[in-house]
Design a protein around this motif. Structure first.
Motif, PDB file in Angstrom:
ATOM      1  N   VAL A  36     -18.504  32.977 -15.758  1.00  0.00           N
ATOM      2  CA  VAL A  36     -18.583  33.854 -14.584  1.00  0.00           C
ATOM      3  C   VAL A  36     -18.688  33.096 -13.258  1.00  0.00           C
ATOM      4  O   VAL A  36     -18.072  33.487 -12.269  1.00  0.00           O
ATOM      5  N   THR A  37     -19.455  32.025 -13.236  1.00  0.00           N
ATOM      6  CA  THR A  37     -19.686  31.350 -11.950  1.00  0.00           C
ATOM      7  C   THR A  37     -18.870  30.072 -11.785  1.00  0.00           C
ATOM      8  O   THR A  37     -19.077  29.331 -10.834  1.00  0.00           O
ATOM      9  N   ASP A  77     -11.602  44.665 -23.243  1.00  0.00           N
ATOM     10  CA  ASP A  77     -11.764  44.541 -21.800  1.00  0.00           C
ATOM     11  C   ASP A  77     -10.810  43.444 -21.296  1.00  0.00           C
ATOM     12  O   ASP A  77     -11.068  42.257 -21.435  1.00  0.00           O
ATOM     13  N   VAL A  79      -9.902  42.501 -18.289  1.00  0.00           N
ATOM     14  CA  VAL A  79     -10.342  41.656 -17.170  1.00  0.00           C
ATOM     15  C   VAL A  79     -11.320  40.593 -17.693  1.00  0.00           C
ATOM     16  O   VAL A  79     -11.236  39.412 -17.350  1.00  0.00           O
ATOM     17  N   GLN A  83     -10.975  36.378 -17.990  1.00  0.00           N
ATOM     18  CA  GLN A  83     -11.986  35.405 -17.552  1.00  0.00           C
ATOM     19  C   GLN A  83     -12.263  34.368 -18.661  1.00  0.00           C
ATOM     20  O   GLN A  83     -12.383  33.177 -18.389  1.00  0.00           O
ATOM     21  N   LEU A 412     -27.236  41.970 -18.538  1.00  0.00           N
ATOM     22  CA  LEU A 412     -26.580  42.271 -17.261  1.00  0.00           C
ATOM     23  C   LEU A 412     -25.391  43.202 -17.414  1.00  0.00           C
ATOM     24  O   LEU A 412     -24.692  43.461 -16.440  1.00  0.00           O
ATOM     25  N   MET A 414     -22.359  43.263 -18.510  1.00  0.00           N
ATOM     26  CA  MET A 414     -20.998  42.933 -18.067  1.00  0.00           C
ATOM     27  C   MET A 414     -19.994  43.120 -19.186  1.00  0.00           C
ATOM     28  O   MET A 414     -18.795  43.043 -18.968  1.00  0.00           O
ATOM     29  N   ARG A 431     -34.701  41.175 -15.885  1.00  0.00           N
ATOM     30  CA  ARG A 431     -34.504  41.869 -14.611  1.00  0.00           C
ATOM     31  C   ARG A 431     -34.410  43.366 -14.809  1.00  0.00           C
ATOM     32  O   ARG A 431     -33.674  43.845 -15.676  1.00  0.00           O
ATOM     33  N   GLY A 435     -29.672  49.445 -11.711  1.00  0.00           N
ATOM     34  CA  GLY A 435     -28.330  49.306 -12.271  1.00  0.00           C
ATOM     35  C   GLY A 435     -28.071  48.023 -13.035  1.00  0.00           C
ATOM     36  O   GLY A 435     -26.961  47.797 -13.507  1.00  0.00           O
ATOM     37  N   ARG A 436     -29.058  47.158 -13.167  1.00  0.00           N
ATOM     38  CA  ARG A 436     -28.849  45.875 -13.824  1.00  0.00           C
ATOM     39  C   ARG A 436     -28.304  46.044 -15.245  1.00  0.00           C
ATOM     40  O   ARG A 436     -27.459  45.300 -15.706  1.00  0.00           O
ATOM     41  N   LYS A 439     -25.033  51.065 -14.546  1.00  0.00           N
ATOM     42  CA  LYS A 439     -25.208  51.889 -13.362  1.00  0.00           C
ATOM     43  C   LYS A 439     -26.128  53.083 -13.647  1.00  0.00           C
ATOM     44  O   LYS A 439     -25.890  53.832 -14.592  1.00  0.00           O
TER      45      LYS A 439
ATOM     46  N   ASP B  21     -27.952  41.811  -7.419  1.00  0.00           N
ATOM     47  CA  ASP B  21     -27.322  42.881  -8.211  1.00  0.00           C
ATOM     48  C   ASP B  21     -27.030  44.091  -7.336  1.00  0.00           C
ATOM     49  O   ASP B  21     -26.114  44.862  -7.637  1.00  0.00           O
ATOM     50  N   ALA B  26     -22.886  43.384 -11.224  1.00  0.00           N
ATOM     51  CA  ALA B  26     -22.274  42.422 -12.157  1.00  0.00           C
ATOM     52  C   ALA B  26     -20.853  42.779 -12.558  1.00  0.00           C
ATOM     53  O   ALA B  26     -20.043  41.895 -12.828  1.00  0.00           O
ATOM     54  N   ARG B  27     -20.543  44.082 -12.568  1.00  0.00           N
ATOM     55  CA  ARG B  27     -19.195  44.433 -13.033  1.00  0.00           C
ATOM     56  C   ARG B  27     -18.094  43.931 -12.108  1.00  0.00           C
ATOM     57  O   ARG B  27     -16.922  43.931 -12.480  1.00  0.00           O
ATOM     58  N   LEU B  29     -18.035  40.876 -11.153  1.00  0.00           N
ATOM     59  CA  LEU B  29     -18.062  39.421 -11.317  1.00  0.00           C
ATOM     60  C   LEU B  29     -17.046  38.901 -12.324  1.00  0.00           C
ATOM     61  O   LEU B  29     -17.072  37.744 -12.706  1.00  0.00           O
ATOM     62  N   LYS B  30     -16.164  39.768 -12.777  1.00  0.00           N
ATOM     63  CA  LYS B  30     -15.203  39.322 -13.788  1.00  0.00           C
ATOM     64  C   LYS B  30     -13.983  38.670 -13.161  1.00  0.00           C
ATOM     65  O   LYS B  30     -13.117  38.164 -13.860  1.00  0.00           O
ATOM     66  N   ILE B  32     -11.582  36.022 -11.339  1.00  0.00           N
ATOM     67  CA  ILE B  32     -11.536  34.562 -11.375  1.00  0.00           C
ATOM     68  C   ILE B  32     -11.167  33.990 -10.005  1.00  0.00           C
ATOM     69  O   ILE B  32     -10.971  32.799  -9.845  1.00  0.00           O
ATOM     70  N   ASP B  44     -23.263  50.403  -5.318  1.00  0.00           N
ATOM     71  CA  ASP B  44     -23.963  51.575  -5.852  1.00  0.00           C
ATOM     72  C   ASP B  44     -24.894  52.227  -4.831  1.00  0.00           C
ATOM     73  O   ASP B  44     -25.394  53.324  -5.062  1.00  0.00           O
ATOM     74  N   HIS B  84     -20.970  35.294  -5.287  1.00  0.00           N
ATOM     75  CA  HIS B  84     -20.207  36.504  -4.960  1.00  0.00           C
ATOM     76  C   HIS B  84     -20.944  37.337  -3.905  1.00  0.00           C
ATOM     77  O   HIS B  84     -20.304  38.105  -3.182  1.00  0.00           O
TER      78      HIS B  84
END
Ligand code: SF4
Lengths: 467, 197
Positions: A36-37, A77, A79, A83, A412, A414, A431, A435-436, A439, B21, B26-27, B29-30, B32, B44, B84
């Protein structure tokens, strides 16, 4: 020589260069990376025609976007899939070792580092992930970085850094039954607030911390960021050395002896100075649970939800009102007994084998409440294998829980594992932000014991009533 | 890119501990790349489930058009290390965030993306909270904020980050110039570094 803290010792031995008016150039011993990062950092390398300076000090895994359903199924998924494919390509192009979904070593980045013996005392460790502090349990200086810095480490194996102050957090005495490492750290954060450690590194000390296993120490260090500190650590001791010994990347033979001699120099010197100190009495701690929308909003399980009327600071007051509105909770009431919909046992905070054992000890011979959906997500494929060898998977499945493949999962949300709007969960993750976990989802953070007990009863439960 | 002075109306979001967040869920963050992340900013809080804007959210007000400064509560940007968050703010035209404190990682990430985190004293902060859409000036070179009342307060920033922003220094380039020091350090530490053999 002036007495130094462990943090100062690690810092001093990693400064490559220091110029006046600029931060020090700090050498990084281990760089962990995930899907992700990192993509934008790899793009920077490509744009500038740079290589990864030390691919041999870099390890990659896939954890955040990864499905936790069977690895044989195609990933729906697209997307998220793109990744993961990009991660594979990046690692191939730049020569980085990758633990992808096909390997038996894949898992959450902070679980696999220690598991494979990559995480060792005295190291500097970074990852584009705020829970990198987990590795501090080994007496390493480990902290999260942003994607620009991920690029800096790829290209130079260094970071520009200024030293942090040390914050001593002492926990003394014996923990009561049903109270665990997670409760210690939730109590610390409830005490100091989520910004309380900003600009510092926590050094966890005291007889309670010394008596904890490495896995429990990891749980505590993991949530240092929730207390505002970028890093948290525990000085290494025999517990640390025993854990590392024999693991894949642990030093062997004469290298081990040399390493051990170095590691024994690390603990803080007598008389070293701390910028801040806090002491907690372990005997006063109860199982903790959060009620609000940040990890500092925690109470003992027998406590009551705070009343905004008793808060004087106007922003604090409106934040508490906002949190209670989001969580749809009433001030003054207990959280104990509140109905829940989902239980999540997982995340880099509490997904190691000892966490699964703790949860299973409560689940054994019991059933998940019919109104609850329970997800148990091992932190790594190694943890999963170990759990299966011990029959923990059977205990969870027979109780009616879903036992999954390794990943970050509902920590999280995702990867498709998530709460529906309005649902309540008891989660062992770190956390409870709005919405963590999906949603509109509402999270109560707690220990694996509390999570398992709540799964069985269908309401937030004091695990001590089931032990 | 050099950082110029800012003069803008302020959007006020008087909430403490705004986590990353919330800044970008997070959604988002996909991706690239960095493209299109601006869509996710405060998603949100900003939009209903069906995608329609929430009329009471500050950045949905007509006055928010073109605003370059956001004023928030304490400890802005806590939580995840996702860069992000500053990317999404910058893509929405925000060039500075004013608060009483920032989470460490967010602050570092912001400074690397031409987004200025400005810490002001409590009394100045209180004045800003009471003055939504008033005009504020930020002069990075002088390290000052001119409040709506005309009062000028100073803000701290480390000398290196300031130089990087004001003179447009490329940090990675600066680090790469120290290659020989890094090589010397590695040579000295062979055998004492834990490597992945
Ligand atoms: S488990 Fe959660 S906190 Fe840990 S690395 Fe994954 S997403 Fe981050």
């Amino acid at each position: 020589m002036k007495p130094r803290t462990i943090v100062e010792k690690i810092w001093d031995s990693h400064v490559v260069a220091e110029k006046p008016g600029a931060p020090a150039l700090l050498y990084i011993d281990l760089h962990l990376t995930h899907e992700v990062t990192s993509p934008q950092a790899f793009s920077t390398l490509r744009e500038r025609g740079l290589k990864v300076r030390r691919p041999d000090l870099t390890i990659a895994t896939m954890d955040h976007s990864t499905p936790t359903t069977s690895r044989d199924l195609p990933m729906l998924d697209t997307v998220g899939k793109a990744q993961l494919d990009q991660m594979e390509k990046n690692c191939k192009d730049f020569g980085i070792r990758l633990y992808d979904l096909k390997t038996t070593k894949q898992g959450i980045v902070h679980v696999i580092g220690p598991e494979q013996g990559l995480t060792q005392p005295g190291m500097t460790i970074v990852c584009g992930d705020s829970h990198t502090a987990t590795h501090g349990a080994f007496g390493a200086l480990a902290f999260g970085i942003g994607t620009s810095q991920v690029g800096h480490v790829f290209a130079t194996q260094c970071l520009l850094q200024t030293p942090s102050k040390s914050y001593a957090i002492r926990v003394e005495g014996a923990l009561k039954r049903g109270v665990s490492a997670k409760d210690i750290i939730l109590a610390v954060i409830a005490r100091i607030g989520i910004g309380g450690g900003t600009g510092t590194v926590f050094e966890y000390q005291g007889s309670t911390i010394r008596s904890l296993s490495m896995e429990e120490r990891m749980t505590i260090c993991n949530m240092s960021i929730e207390g505002g500190a970028r890093a948290g650590l525990v000085a290494p001791d025999d517990t640390t050395y025993q854990y590392i010994s024999g693991r894949e990347f642990a030093p062997k033979g004469a290298d081990w002896d040399a390493a051990l001699a170095r590691w024994k120099q690390l603990p803080t010197d007598q008389g070293a100075q701390y910028a801040k100190e806090l002491t907690l009495d372990a005997a006063t701690l109860e199982p903790m649970v959060t009620f609000g929308t940040n990890p500092g909003m925690g109470i003992p399980i027998s406590g009551a939800i705070p009343d905004p009327a008793s808060v004087s600071d106007p922003i604090e007051k409106s934040d508490l009102i906002k949190a209670l509105k989001y969580m749809d909770l009433e001030p003054g009431k207990q959280l104990k007994g509140h109905k829940i919909d989902v239980v999540f046992v997982g995340s880099c905070t509490n997904s190691r084998i000892s966490d699964l054992r703790a949860a299973a000890s409560v689940m054994k011979g019991r059933k998940v409440s019919p109104s609850v959906r329970m997800l148990v997500v091992p932190g790594s494929m190694q943890v999963k294998k170990q759990a299966e060898a011990e029959g923990l998977d059977k205990i969870f499945r027979e109780a009616g829980a879903d036992f999954r493949e390794a990943g970050c999962s509902m920590c999280l949300a995702m990867n498709g594992d998530q709460l529906e709007p309005g649902e309540y969960s008891v989660s062992t993750s770190n956390r409870n932000f709005e919405g963590r976990q999906g949603k509109g989802g509402r999270t109560f953070l707690a220990s694996p014991l509390t999570a398992a007990a709540s799964a069985v009863t269908g309401v937030v439960t004091d695990v001590r009533t089931l032990l | 890119m050099k950082f110029e002075k800012i003069e803008s109306e302020i959007a006020v979001l008087p909430i403490d501990n705004i986590d990353t967040d919330q800044i970008i869920p997070a959604r988002y963050l996909k991706s690239i790349s960095k493209d299109g992340l601006g869509e996710g900013l405060f998603r949100d809080w900003r939009r209903n489930a069906d995608g329609t804007p929430k009329s009471d959210f500050v950045l949905n007000q007509p006055q928010a058009e073109g605003v370059e400064i956001l004023v928030t509560g304490d400890n802005f940007g806590c939580g995840s290390s996702r860069e992000h968050a500053p990317w999404a703010l910058v893509q929405n035209g925000i060039r500075a965030v004013i608060s009483t404190s920032f989470a460490d990682i967010f602050k570092g990430n912001a400074l690397k993306n031409q987004l200025l985190p400005v810490v002001v004293p409590a009394d100045a902060h209180a004045e800003l909270l009471k003055s939504p859409w008033a005009v504020v000036k930020i002069d990075l070179a002088a390290q000052t904020v001119t409040l709506p009342s005309g009062r000028v307060v100073e803000f701290p920033i480390d000398a290196f980050s300031k130089t990087c922003l004001v003179e447009g220094v490329d940090e990675l380039g600066y680090m790469l110039q120290q290659d020989s020091a890094i090589t010397a350090f590695e040579a000295k530490r062979v055998g004492s570094v834990n490597t992945l053999r």
